[in-house]
Design an enzyme around this catalytic site. Structure first.
Site, PDB file in Angstrom:
ATOM      1  CE  LYS A  26      21.855  37.979  54.938  1.00  0.00           C
ATOM      2  NZ  LYS A  26      21.353  36.638  54.577  1.00  0.00           N
ATOM      3  NE  ARG A  96      19.353  35.652  59.174  1.00  0.00           N
ATOM      4  CZ  ARG A  96      19.487  34.337  59.122  1.00  0.00           C
ATOM      5  NH1 ARG A  96      20.587  33.826  58.607  1.00  0.00           N
ATOM      6  NH2 ARG A  96      18.549  33.530  59.570  1.00  0.00           N
ATOM      7  N   GLY A 105      29.050  32.589  54.378  1.00  0.00           N
ATOM      8  CA  GLY A 105      29.716  31.924  55.491  1.00  0.00           C
ATOM      9  C   GLY A 105      30.917  32.644  56.057  1.00  0.00           C
ATOM     10  CG  MET A 107      31.603  38.822  57.348  1.00  0.00           C
ATOM     11  SD  MET A 107      31.199  40.485  56.813  1.00  0.00           S
ATOM     12  CE  MET A 107      30.015  40.149  55.537  1.00  0.00           C
ATOM     13  NE  ARG A 352      23.432  33.738  48.890  1.00  0.00           N
ATOM     14  CZ  ARG A 352      24.098  33.515  50.004  1.00  0.00           C
ATOM     15  NH1 ARG A 352      24.512  34.532  50.736  1.00  0.00           N
ATOM     16  NH2 ARG A 352      24.360  32.289  50.409  1.00  0.00           N
ATOM     17  CG  HIS A 468      61.570  31.753  33.684  1.00  0.00           C
ATOM     18  ND1 HIS A 468      61.625  30.377  33.635  1.00  0.00           N
ATOM     19  CD2 HIS A 468      61.873  32.197  32.435  1.00  0.00           C
ATOM     20  CE1 HIS A 468      61.957  30.002  32.399  1.00  0.00           C
ATOM     21  NE2 HIS A 468      62.119  31.079  31.664  1.00  0.00           N
ATOM     22  NE  ARG A 574      57.153  35.026  25.086  1.00  0.00           N
ATOM     23  CZ  ARG A 574      56.141  34.747  25.902  1.00  0.00           C
ATOM     24  NH1 ARG A 574      55.967  35.470  26.991  1.00  0.00           N
ATOM     25  NH2 ARG A 574      55.318  33.760  25.649  1.00  0.00           N
ATOM     26  NE  ARG A 630      60.674  40.123  23.197  1.00  0.00           N
ATOM     27  CZ  ARG A 630      60.378  39.778  24.457  1.00  0.00           C
ATOM     28  NH1 ARG A 630      59.634  40.574  25.191  1.00  0.00           N
ATOM     29  NH2 ARG A 630      60.814  38.643  24.958  1.00  0.00           N
ATOM     30  CD  GLU A 758      60.285  46.234  26.573  1.00  0.00           C
ATOM     31  OE1 GLU A 758      59.980  45.292  27.322  1.00  0.00           O
ATOM     32  OE2 GLU A 758      60.841  46.078  25.469  1.00  0.00           O
ATOM     33  CB  SER A 777      53.395  45.742  21.122  1.00  0.00           C
ATOM     34  OG  SER A 777      52.843  44.724  21.933  1.00  0.00           O
ATOM     35  CB  THR A 780      51.925  45.559  30.785  1.00  0.00           C
ATOM     36  OG1 THR A 780      51.562  44.205  30.485  1.00  0.00           O
ATOM     37  CG2 THR A 780      51.128  46.496  29.901  1.00  0.00           C
ATOM     38  CG  ASN A 781      55.080  40.928  31.677  1.00  0.00           C
ATOM     39  OD1 ASN A 781      53.929  41.139  32.028  1.00  0.00           O
ATOM     40  ND2 ASN A 781      55.433  39.832  31.032  1.00  0.00           N
ATOM     41  CG  ASP A 782      60.660  44.233  30.900  1.00  0.00           C
ATOM     42  OD1 ASP A 782      60.677  43.576  31.957  1.00  0.00           O
ATOM     43  OD2 ASP A 782      61.389  43.970  29.922  1.00  0.00           O
ATOM     44  CB  CYS A 844      52.340  41.728  23.819  1.00  0.00           C
ATOM     45  SG  CYS A 844      53.860  42.670  24.020  1.00  0.00           S
ATOM     46  CE1 TYR A 864      48.685  43.264  19.837  1.00  0.00           C
ATOM     47  CE2 TYR A 864      48.294  44.962  18.186  1.00  0.00           C
ATOM     48  CZ  TYR A 864      49.175  44.224  18.956  1.00  0.00           C
ATOM     49  OH  TYR A 864      50.528  44.448  18.874  1.00  0.00           O
TER      50      TYR A 864
END
Length: 888
Positions: A26, A96, A105, A107, A352, A468, A574, A630, A758, A777, A780-782, A844, A864
């Protein structure tokens, strides 16, 4: 000395649009408009750093700030010819907030500051309108008492409604000066009664009370929630804008309004907005009075009888339209504007970038390219990738009333209606009979996969965004709400207990996976439309990006959907999900429960044609594109029955005693299965499983090559490798099968064998593992689980608390932890390519569809990203934006 205050006014400004990090959006834009010669009331901006200092110092305003603000007020007085607190020509101000990111809206604001029992008289005399002065005073008292003193606004609304009724008035504008004076006296009395203190009369005390309140509102619950939802760092703080008041409530030649330079819903190039005659800005958003259209075309389209601003105030409208065009051209984007007209004089109070729907954002970006206003890369950069979900899934019609009976986490976007079913089997029966079903579970497991495929949507009362149910639903592209803690499932009696309602199997509910809401009954939907604007944006994105985008797909149907969304191959198939379909689970259990290798091989011989059929279908659909498969990853106990009823049913099918089956199931149970007997460890213990899967892959490659005439190059991925010797052992089995199939088929098959990184050890020893692996590959989850030592299935119990208390900023299972997990990925990428400089690198895990994580992948040079089918367009756009940013 720190410069805490920047001034603007009289055609000059100390800052500009580029200073938004210090001045907030602002303040920076007010300064910019002032420098452009636009009619902006003079003012000053207290920088964002003052807010962070305020909190560091125990909510105390910095000593250096006060004299700088008072000096800035003197400049405002010189420009306006008024004096703060003066009893003849008082200067009134607005206070303000204004952070660097727009938080509409969230603050607090205080208007008409500087009024007291004396200056109200002076204001009325100076304006020649006592009614206006007392109306402004009551507004100030009401707002200040609410925002600064903490007295609920409803107290004042009740007084006002009572007095309007007593005076016989319908609207606020009907009250006279004397009547407003009476209301003011009542307001001051209730403040004294409720708070035990008088309303402050000293303007300077009012000023610092308001500044402190705006700083404090940075940490109010709604602002904290908004920042969390929009990833706005708490450390940014908010600026405070103090500006000379201009009045839209000075009679019928005055007005206030808000507008967009283009329609924020459709993207059409037309002024879009509303205004109110004889009103202040808060009246427009409060909904107390029905606003009027700005343009005559909008008035006619809406059927309103009351005149438009274009007709009622033609001179001010013409100037406003000119300023709108100038600002849009200057910022090269749609502007959201606030303005006031004081006795015919137009004043600009804010500009804005305008928030808009995704559909409108697409049209606006494409139109601005066609108009020569922005480049194709700029158009791509302006679309928020995560908002593409609005275009890819059905959504609930925003015009309908929602009967919300529960809520949870919005795990997979889109909306769906169906009848409640409590088991996967019931979902399958419903699908076969042509009925739409919502699968309702306490939590899902891999055994539910077939029912999840059959269901229209999934609802669980437990679990988080990476549970899951959430992961599988996103992969399937079906709506899902998880962790619906406001609801309870009584599985024994097949009841779903929600807010004020108890539902049973067959009752109809609607799931909104975009908001996390559960609604009673059927609700009208809006179907997605991938318009021409969408296609043009995605074409420009594909030209801009460097990384390719693959998909995580476990079935030919998944692969077909992903390819329609622009996937350039499969980055993760999978194979275990294939074993849960139909009768395959029975054969899989037969293999697991076999007493010896011969028994296992006999069962695997039944599974092999099924896997070959699936792989052939995927190779044909993806012909000419890479497919990464996999090998079997989860621990074997996940495929086995759990309850006594299930054990009895499976035992009968297999001709076993239930007690013996229970004993076998218990023997295979693991205390910590994610760190147990799974991945390559299974392949080493039971090499016959690898041999079956490898044969299915290579025979499918032969069949697909013959069908399509295009060579297939399978990429076989070995999961959970931590030692090179593990990969060597499994790779030897794969190579042996490959040689056999090539000999039988009399066809050469090119293939790659790589691994999923992993485990932290694999990342650190990547240079050694790369001697055997032809690609990496990153799972990244594990990798996130093993790096943090956190189970993603249990993390939902405490991660939100960590975020709320500032321990962590983001859930590491949703957006990649760059400092820890990211560092391991960086190390593995560098070391892997040091050994094998042409090594293909991808990601992946769930992070493959997260824009922030995709930017990290671009930064470290991955080849990738791979994500669920419905996230492919999101990943394509995010990858393009990352490449554009990298070239800047």
């Amino acid at each position: 000395m720190t410069k805490w205050v920047y001034t603007f006014g009289g055609g000059k400004a100390e800052g500009g649009a580029g200073d938004y990090a210090r001045l907030g959006g602002k303040g920076a834009n007010l300064a910019e408009m002032c420098s452009l010669g636009m009619p902006v009331p003079p003012g000053l901006t207290i920088v964002c750093e003052a807010c962070t200092s305020y909190y560091k110092n125990g909510r105390i305003i910095p000593d250096e700030l006060k004299p700088q603000v008072m000096q800035g007020l003197k400049q405002m007085e010189a420009i306006t010819g008024r004096k703060f607190g003066d009893i003849v020509r008082p200067l009134l101000i607005s206070v303000r907030s204004g952070g660097r990111a727009s938080m509409p809206g969230m603050m607090d604001t205080v208007l008409n500051l500087g009024l007291n029992d004396t200056t109200v008289q002076a204001l009325g005399h100076d304006a020649g309108d006592a009614r206006f002065a007392w109306d402004s005073y009551r507004r100030f008292i009401q707002m200040y008492a609410d925002v600064v003193m903490g007295l609920d606004n409803e107290v004042f609304e009740e007084i006002l409604e009572d007095e309007k009724a007593r005076f016989g008035h319908e609207f606020d504008t009907d009250l006279t000066a004397v009547e407003w004076q009476h209301v003011v006296s009542l307001y001051k009395s209730v403040i004294h009664e409720e708070l035990g203190q008088a309303f402050p009369q000293e303007p300077e005390v009012q000023l610092w009370g308001a500044v402190s309140a705006v700083f404090s509102s940075w940490m109010n619950p709604r602002a904290v929630t908004y920042r969390h939802l929009h990833n706005i760092p708490e450390a940014w703080g908010t600026a405070v804008n103090i500006q000379a008041m201009v009045f839209g409530n000075l009679g019928n030649s005055s007005a206030t309004g808000v507008a967009f330079t283009r329609n924020p819903s459709t993207g059409e190039k037309e002024l879009y907005g509303e205004f109110l005659v004889n009103a202040q800005g808060e009246d427009v958003v409060a909904g107390i009075r029905t606003p009027q259209s700005i343009t005559e075309a909008a008035r006619i389209a809406s059927g309103y009888e009351r005149p438009s601003m274009e007709k009622l105030m033609p001179e001010a409208f013409a100037e406003f339209r000119s300023i709108c065009a100038q600002l849009e051209a200057h910022y090269r984007d749609v502007q959201d504007l606030e303005f006031t007209i004081e006795r015919g004089k137009l004043w600009m109070l804010q500009t804005r970038a305008g928030k808009r729907t995704t559909k409108a954002a697409m049209k606006i970006a494409v139109d601005m390219v066609d108009e020569g206003m922005i480049t194709e890369d700029e158009a791509v950069a302006r679309i928020d990738p995560m908002t593409l979900d609005q275009l890819l899934h059905p959504t609930i019609d925003p015009r309908v009333r929602r009967e919300v009976i529960g809520s949870g986490l919005p795990a997979s976007p889109g909306a769906a209606t169906g009848e409640i079913v409590f088991t996967a089997e019931e979902a399958i029966v419903a699908e076969e009979e042509g009925r739409k079903a919502i699968l309702v579970r306490i939590e899902t497991s891999p055994e539910d996969i077939h029912g999840m495929h059959a269901a229209e949507a999934i609802l669980t009362t437990r679990g988080g965004m990476t549970s899951h149910a959430a992961v599988v639903a996103r992969g399937m592209g079906i709506p899902c709400v998880v962790g619906a803690g406001t609801m309870r499932i009584d599985m024994r009696n097949e009841k779903l207990i929600g807010i004020g309602v108890t539902l049973t199997r067959g009752d109809i509910i609607t799931i909104d996976g975009s908001t996390g809401q559960v609604l009673k009954g059927e609700v009208p939907m809006i179907q997605p439309e991938l318009s021409g604007d969408f296609g043009r944006i995605m074409t420009w994105a594909d030209h801009a990006r460097r990384m390719t985008v693959r998909t995580n797909a476990d079935t030919p149907a998944d692969a077909r959907a992903a390819r329609s969304f622009g996937a350039e191959g499969i980055g993760l198939c999978r194979t275990e999900h294939m074993f849960f379909e139909g009768d395959r689970i029975h054969v899989m259990r037969e293999m697991i429960l076999a007493e010896d290798e011969a028994g296992r091989r006999a069962a695997l011989a039944k599974l092999m044609p099924m896997q070959r059929l699936d792989f052939t279908g995927m190779f044909v659909i993806m012909h000419g594109l890479p497919v990464t498969i996999r090998l079997l990853d989860p621990p074997l106990h996940e495929f086995l029955p759990k309850t006594d009823e299930e054990i009895a049913e499976v035992a009968g099918r297999m001709g076993m005693e239930p007690a013996m089956l229970r004993q076998r199931v218990d023997a295979l149970h693991e205390f910590n299965p994610m760190l147990g007997h799974r991945g390559c460890r299974l392949a080493i213990s039971y090499p016959e499983i690898v041999e079956m899967q490898a044969r299915a892959i290579f025979e499918a490659a032969v069949l697909a090559a013959r069908e399509t005439g295009a060579a297939v190059v399978p990429e076989i991925m070995v999961p959970l490798v931590g030692l090179r010797s593990e990969l060597d052992y499994v790779k030897d089995r794969i190579d042996e099968v490959a040689r056999a199939v090539m000999s039988e088929a009399k066809m050469k098959i090119d293939y790659l064998v790589g691994t999923m990184i992993e485990l932290p050890r694999a990342a650190l020893r990547a240079h050694i593992i790369a001697e055997a692996a032809e690609f990496f590959s990153f799972g990244t989850n594990d990798l996130t689980q093993t790096t943090f030592g956190i189970s993603r299935d249990d993390a939902a119990a405490f991660i939100p608390t960590y975020q709320r208390k500032g321990i962590i900023e983001h859930d590491p299972f949703i957006s990649l932890d760059f400092d820890g997990v990211g560092e391991l990925i960086r190390i593995a990428a560098e070391r892997g390519r040091r050994t094998r400089n042409d090594m293909k690198l991808g990601i992946c895990g769930e992070h493959g569809g997260d824009p922030a994580s995709i930017h990290f992948c671009e930064d470290i040079g991955l080849d990738y990203v791979s994500c669920s089918p419905f996230r492919v367009p999101i990943a394509r756009l995010a990858a393009a934006q990352a490449a554009i940013k990298g070239r800047a």
